[in-house]
Design an enzyme around this catalytic site. Structure first.
Site, PDB file in Angstrom:
ATOM      1  N   ARG A   1      -5.510 -13.555  -0.375  1.00  0.00           N
ATOM      2  CA  ARG A   1      -6.370 -12.553  -1.017  1.00  0.00           C
ATOM      3  C   ARG A   1      -5.892 -12.375  -2.459  1.00  0.00           C
ATOM      4  O   ARG A   1      -4.912 -12.998  -2.862  1.00  0.00           O
ATOM      5  CB  ARG A   1      -6.286 -11.219  -0.269  1.00  0.00           C
ATOM      6  CG  ARG A   1      -4.888 -10.632  -0.340  1.00  0.00           C
ATOM      7  CD  ARG A   1      -4.798  -9.193   0.170  1.00  0.00           C
ATOM      8  NE  ARG A   1      -3.438  -8.708   0.031  1.00  0.00           N
ATOM      9  CZ  ARG A   1      -3.034  -7.494   0.323  1.00  0.00           C
ATOM     10  NH1 ARG A   1      -3.885  -6.617   0.795  1.00  0.00           N
ATOM     11  NH2 ARG A   1      -1.785  -7.138   0.153  1.00  0.00           N
TER      12      ARG A   1
ATOM     13  N   GLU B   1      -5.801  -3.503  -5.838  1.00  0.00           N
ATOM     14  CA  GLU B   1      -4.593  -3.985  -6.504  1.00  0.00           C
ATOM     15  C   GLU B   1      -4.829  -5.235  -7.356  1.00  0.00           C
ATOM     16  O   GLU B   1      -4.256  -6.304  -7.114  1.00  0.00           O
ATOM     17  CB  GLU B   1      -3.488  -4.246  -5.473  1.00  0.00           C
ATOM     18  CG  GLU B   1      -3.051  -2.977  -4.772  1.00  0.00           C
ATOM     19  CD  GLU B   1      -1.772  -3.153  -3.955  1.00  0.00           C
ATOM     20  OE1 GLU B   1      -1.454  -4.272  -3.544  1.00  0.00           O
ATOM     21  OE2 GLU B   1      -1.090  -2.138  -3.733  1.00  0.00           O
TER      22      GLU B   1
ATOM     23  N   GLU C   1      -2.118   4.906  -1.572  1.00  0.00           N
ATOM     24  CA  GLU C   1      -1.414   4.322  -0.421  1.00  0.00           C
ATOM     25  C   GLU C   1       0.062   4.689  -0.491  1.00  0.00           C
ATOM     26  O   GLU C   1       0.651   4.720  -1.577  1.00  0.00           O
ATOM     27  CB  GLU C   1      -1.475   2.785  -0.449  1.00  0.00           C
ATOM     28  CG  GLU C   1      -2.834   2.172  -0.266  1.00  0.00           C
ATOM     29  CD  GLU C   1      -2.753   0.624  -0.295  1.00  0.00           C
ATOM     30  OE1 GLU C   1      -1.672   0.072  -0.043  1.00  0.00           O
ATOM     31  OE2 GLU C   1      -3.787   0.016  -0.590  1.00  0.00           O
TER      32      GLU C   1
ATOM     33  N   GLU D   1       0.444  -8.333   8.374  1.00  0.00           N
ATOM     34  CA  GLU D   1       0.816  -6.916   8.256  1.00  0.00           C
ATOM     35  C   GLU D   1       0.894  -6.216   9.607  1.00  0.00           C
ATOM     36  O   GLU D   1       0.834  -4.982   9.679  1.00  0.00           O
ATOM     37  CB  GLU D   1      -0.131  -6.213   7.297  1.00  0.00           C
ATOM     38  CG  GLU D   1       0.124  -6.675   5.867  1.00  0.00           C
ATOM     39  CD  GLU D   1      -0.744  -5.990   4.824  1.00  0.00           C
ATOM     40  OE1 GLU D   1      -1.669  -5.254   5.193  1.00  0.00           O
ATOM     41  OE2 GLU D   1      -0.485  -6.232   3.629  1.00  0.00           O
ATOM     42  N   LYS D   2       1.042  -6.994  10.681  1.00  0.00           N
ATOM     43  CA  LYS D   2       1.044  -6.333  11.991  1.00  0.00           C
ATOM     44  C   LYS D   2       2.255  -5.435  12.188  1.00  0.00           C
ATOM     45  O   LYS D   2       2.221  -4.512  12.989  1.00  0.00           O
ATOM     46  CB  LYS D   2       0.909  -7.338  13.135  1.00  0.00           C
ATOM     47  CG  LYS D   2       2.020  -8.344  13.255  1.00  0.00           C
ATOM     48  CD  LYS D   2       1.743  -9.276  14.439  1.00  0.00           C
ATOM     49  CE  LYS D   2       2.723 -10.424  14.491  1.00  0.00           C
ATOM     50  NZ  LYS D   2       2.631 -11.301  13.287  1.00  0.00           N
ATOM     51  N   TYR D   3       3.319  -5.687  11.451  1.00  0.00           N
ATOM     52  CA  TYR D   3       4.486  -4.797  11.560  1.00  0.00           C
ATOM     53  C   TYR D   3       4.532  -3.744  10.455  1.00  0.00           C
ATOM     54  O   TYR D   3       5.514  -3.016  10.330  1.00  0.00           O
ATOM     55  CB  TYR D   3       5.782  -5.615  11.535  1.00  0.00           C
ATOM     56  CG  TYR D   3       5.960  -6.477  12.764  1.00  0.00           C
ATOM     57  CD1 TYR D   3       5.844  -5.926  14.031  1.00  0.00           C
ATOM     58  CD2 TYR D   3       6.227  -7.831  12.648  1.00  0.00           C
ATOM     59  CE1 TYR D   3       5.992  -6.720  15.166  1.00  0.00           C
ATOM     60  CE2 TYR D   3       6.377  -8.630  13.763  1.00  0.00           C
ATOM     61  CZ  TYR D   3       6.258  -8.062  15.027  1.00  0.00           C
ATOM     62  OH  TYR D   3       6.398  -8.836  16.134  1.00  0.00           O
TER      63      TYR D   3
END
Ligand code: GLA
Ligand code: ZN
Length: 673
Positions: A111, A150, A308, A356-358
Site C-alpha cells: 500500500r 499517511e 490513530e 497487522e494481525k498482532y
C-alpha cells in the site's frame, strides 16, 4: 475551518467491519457502547471493495457500515480509501506503481505505493472520492472526510521526471536561474535543456542512499516537488469532495515528525490537522509532545485530531512493547493537553490475517470485553464522557516558540560536512524538552509564522535562513524578547548555497558572533563547556569556534586548542537578548541555558522542579483556563497547588498552597480560578 464541531471529544478509531460477517458487527457495536465509543473511521482500505472493477462501483457494504453506525448513534469519518490500490488498477495501468530510488518499477503489492504523477491513479482516486462524496455528503453520521492515508514516499518514474521538470520551470523560470541555484558549474553540470534533468536517485546524483547527493540543490528540490506532487493528489480528491459537500471538514492523517513531507506546505489546504502517534515506547514523553505541538502548529494553534494511536502494541517494529497499565490513559490526556480535540485508535477490532494481525486493538481476536486493554479503553471512554466539551476548541497560550523547518532538516541531513552525526530531530528535541520540562508551553511553528506573540523564540539548527526571517528574529529582540540560535545555523540560503558572509550568515548581526572554523568529532570526544554558576556540561559532535562581535561569553570550551573561547554567548540587543550555542550541549547543558532564557521572561513554571510532571495550559473558547498535569513517573507526585483549581475529572477542589497528589501515571485536568 476547525475540526468538526462535537459535544465532546470524539472517541473511537479505525474500523474495518468489511473484514467480518454481520454477526461480528452486532458484537462490535455492543462493545463500542460499553467502551463509550462514538466515532468510527471507515473505508480507509476499501477501494477494492467499493470499486471492484474500473467501470463498477459498489457501495452496498459501505452503506451498511455507515447506516449501522448512524442507527447506533455513532458518527463516522469517511475515508476515501485511495492509499491502497486495488489489483485491477495496477494490472490495467502498470504506471500507477512506483519506481523506487534504485530505479526499479514495482509491481502490484503493499500500500502507500502509488505514483503521484500518474494520471491513471489521480483520475481513479478523484473519481472514487467524487462517488463517495456524492453518496454520503449530507449523511447524518458524517463527521469528517479522511483523504487517503499517511501520504509519503517518492517515485522516480518517467512521469515523475516530466512532472519534476514542469515543477522546476515554475519554480526557477529559466535554466540560467536553475543552474545558478544548483551551482552547476561545479562538476560540469550546466544544463542547456530541461530534458537533461533527471530525478536525483541512486542511478543519478546519489551514492550510499538518499542522504548522499552530489548536488544538494536538486535533491532539495526533489523533496519539495514530492511534497507538492502528493499534495496535488490530496487536492484532486478534496476538490472532488467539495463539488458535492461544501461544508464537512476534510483532513488527512499525518505522521508527526515525518521527514519526507513538508507538512507546512500542506497545512493551508487541510481544514484541520490530524495525525497518528506511534512514539517509540521507550522514548521520553517529550518526543510525543513535540510531535503534538508540531501538528498543532500546522493550523496556527487550532486543535488537531489524534487520528490513530495504539491501545496496546504496534506490530511493525522488530520488538513491539506493550503499553503498561495506565500508559494509554496518560498518552490520551497528553494528546488532549497539547491540543487534540479527538482521541482515536488504530484499530477497533484486530485483523484476523496479514501483517497487522498482532497490532493492538480495542477488541482482540477473541472478542472479549474483560481484557485489560478493553477495560482501560472503556475507562477512558467514561472519563471523556465526564469531561464533555470542556477542552474542545481550547488554544495553547504559549509565549515560547520553537521554529521547525523541513528545509533545514533536509538540507542539514544531506550535507557532506561538517558532520553526519548531527540529527535534526535530536537537537530540536533537546531544546524543546528543556523548555517543556521547565514548564513552558511551546508553540512549534514554521519559520514563516508570526513571531509577535512570543517572548522567547528557540531556533535550534536553523541551518537554512530564507526570506525576511533574520529581520523578523531581530524584531523579537528589538521589543525585548529573547532569541536562541545554535551551531549550524544561518549556513545556507533557500537553494542550499553558502552565504558569502561570516557564519552565521544573516543571523550574524543578531547573534553578535562570527564563526570562521568548526571542528567535528566522533561521539566519544567530549569537550567540557563551563557555564556560569560553576556548572559544566558535556559538548559533542560539532564545536564552532566563536569570535564575539558584540556578544559576551556565557560558557567556554574547556579543552583543545580553542579551550577558553566562547561556546555559549549572549548578545544584548535593544531591550532583548540573542543567545548562540556553538556546540551540541548534553541535555543538562541545554536545560541550563534554556532555563536561564525562560527565567528572564518569568516562563519557568510552578512545577518545574518535578521533572516527571508535565504541565500544559489550554484556554477554552469561553476564556476558561485549564491546566493539565501529567505524571509520567510510576511513583506518586506530591505537589503544592500554585492556584485554586477544580479537577474536572474528579470534581475535587484544591486551594492555593494546598498539597495534592498525582497518582503514578496520573492525570489532572484542572480548571483554574
Ligand atoms: C498507520 C496506518 C494504519 C496502520 C497503523 C499500524 O498509522 O495508518 O493503517 O497500519 O499504522 O500501526
Ligand atoms: Zn512516478
Amino acid at each position: 475551518m476547525t475540526p468538526p464541531r462535537t459535544p465532546k471529544i470524539p472517541y473511537g478509531g479505525d474500523y474495518n467491519p468489511e473484514q467480518w460477517p454481520q454477526e461480528v458487527w452486532d458484537e462490535d457495536h455492543r462493545l463500542f457502547t460499553e467502551a463509550g465509543i462514538d466515532t468510527l473511521t471507515v473505508g480507509v482500505f476499501s477501494w477494492a471493495l467499493t470499486q471492484p472493477a474500473e467501470e463498477t462501483y459498489d457501495f452496498t457494504v459501505l452503506d451498511r457500515i455507515v447506516d449501522r453506525a448512524a442507527a447506533e448513534g455513532r458518527r463516522v469519518c469517511i475515508a476515501t480509501g485511495t492509499a491502497a490500490l486495488p489489483p485491477w488498477l495496477a494490472k490495467r495501468h502498470p504506471e500507477v506503481n512506483r519506481t523506487d530510488f534504485e530505479g526499479r518499477r514495482h509491481r502490484y503489492g503493499q500500500r502507500h505505493n502509488f505514483c503521484p504523477s500518474s494520471p491513471a491513479y489521480k483520475c481513479a482516486a478523484a473519481a472514487l472520492a467524487d462517488r463517495l462524496a456524492e453518496r454520503y455528503a449530507g449523511h447524518s453520521a458524517l463527521l469528517a472526510w479522511h483523504i487517503n492515508n499517511e501520504y509519503g514516499g517518492a517515485c522516480y518514474c518517467d512521469l515523475c521526471a516530466d512532472a519534476f521538470r514542469t515543477w522546476l520551470r515554475d519554480r526557477h523560470g529559466t535554466l540560467d536561474a536553475l543552474n545558478d541555484a544548483w551551482w552547476t558549474a561545479f562538476w560540469s553540470h550546466r544544463y542547456t535543456d530541461w530534458d537533461q534533468i533527471e530525478p536525483p536517485s541512486a542511478l543519478t546524483e546519489h551514492w550510499r542512499g538518499p542522504d548522499h547527493t552530489a548536488f544538494q540543490g536538486i535533491t532539495l528540490d526533489y523533496h519539495r516537488f514530492t511534497t507538492d506532487a502528493l499534495l496535488g493528489c490530496f487536492l484532486a480528491e478534496k476538490e472532488a469532495i467539495r463539488a458535492h459537500d461544501p461544508d464537512t471538514p476534510v483532513t488527512t492523517n499525518f505522521m508527526g515528525m515525518f521527514r519526507p513531507l513538508d507538512y507546512h506546505r500542506w497545512a493551508p489546504h487541510l481544514d484541520f490537522a490530524s495525525w497518528d502517534s506511534y512514539p517509540p515506547l521507550d522514548a521520553p514523553p517529550t518526543v510525543a509532545a513535540l510531535a503534538h505541538d508540531l501538528m498543532r502548529g500546522l493550523k496556527d494553534g487550532a486543535p488537531f485530531w489524534l487520528m490513530e494511536q495504539t491501545p496496546s502494541t504496534t506490530a511493525c517494529r522488530d520488538v513491539n512493547p506493550l503499553r503498561r497499565p495506565g500508559e494509554l490513559r496518560l498518552a490520551t490526556y497528553q494528546a488532549i493537553a497539547h491540543g487534540a480535540d479527538a482521541a482515536l485508535y488504530f484499530q477497533m477490532r484486530a485483523s484476523r490475517g496479514a501483517c497487522e494481525k498482532y497490532h493492538g486493538a480495542v477488541i482482540g481476536h477473541a472478542g472479549r470485553a474483560d481484557t485489560r486493554v478493553f477495560q482501560e479503553v472503556a475507562a477512558v471512554g467514561e472519563e471523556l464522557r465526564i469531561l464533555g466539551g470542556a477542552t474542545l476548541g481550547a488554544r495553547t497560550p504559549a509565549r515560547t516558540a520553537l521554529l521547525f523547518d523541513w528545509d533545514s532538516w533536509w538540507a542539514l541531513e544531506m550535507s557532506d560536512g561538517p558532520s553526519r552525526l548531527v540529527r535534526y530531530q535530536e537537537v530540536v528535541h533537546a531544546y524543546y524538552r528543556a523548555a517543556r520540562q521547565a514548564g513552558a508551553d511551546v508553540d512549534v511553528v514554521p519559520v514563516t509564522a508570526r513571531l509577535t506573540p512570543y517572548d522567547v523564540v528557540l531556533a535550534p539548527l536553523l541551518y537554512m535562513v530564507k526570506d525576511d526571517l533574520a529581520a523578523r528574529l531581530e524584531a523579537v529582540t528589538a521589543r525585548g524578547g529573547t532569541v536562541l540560535a545554535t551551531f549550524l545555523s544561518g549556513r545556507v540560503d533557500a537553494h542550499d548555497r553558502a552565504f558569502l558572509t561570516d557564519v552565521p550568515g544573516p543571523l550574524a548581526p543578531l547573534t553578535g558572533v562570527r564563526v570562521d572554523e568548526w571542528d567535528a568529532r566522533r561521539e566519544e570526544v567530549v569537550n567540557p563547556v563551563h557555564l556560569d554558576g560553576g556548572f559544566t556540561a558535556d559538548a559533542r559532535l560539532v564545536f564552532e569556534i566563536v569570535r564575539p562581535r558584540g556578544a559576551e561569553p556565557v560558557g567556554t570550551y574547556g579543552a583543545d586548542f580553542y579551550a577558553g573561547t566562547p561556546a555559549v554567548t549572549r548578545h544584548r540587543v535593544g531591550e532583548g537578548e540573542a543567545w548562540y550555542v556553538a556546540t551540541a550541549l548534553d541535555q543538562p547543558g541545554v536545560d541550563h541555558v534554556v532555563r536561564r532564557v525562560l527565567a528572564r521572561h518569568g516562563l519557568v513554571g510552578p512545577y518545574a522542579d518535578h521533572t516527571a510532571v508535565e504541565t500544559a495550559h489550554r484556554v477554552a473558547p469561553d476564556g476558561t483556563r485549564l491546566l493539565l498535569l501529567l505524571n509520567h513517573a510510576p511513583e506518586p507526585a506530591h505537589l503544592t497547588a500554585h492556584a485554586p483549581a477544580t479537577d474536572l475529572l474528579t470534581g475535587e477542589h484544591t486551594e492555593r498552597d494546598e498539597p495534592f497528589t498525582l497518582d503514578p501515571l496520573g492525570v489532572a485536568v484542572l480548571r483554574l480560578q
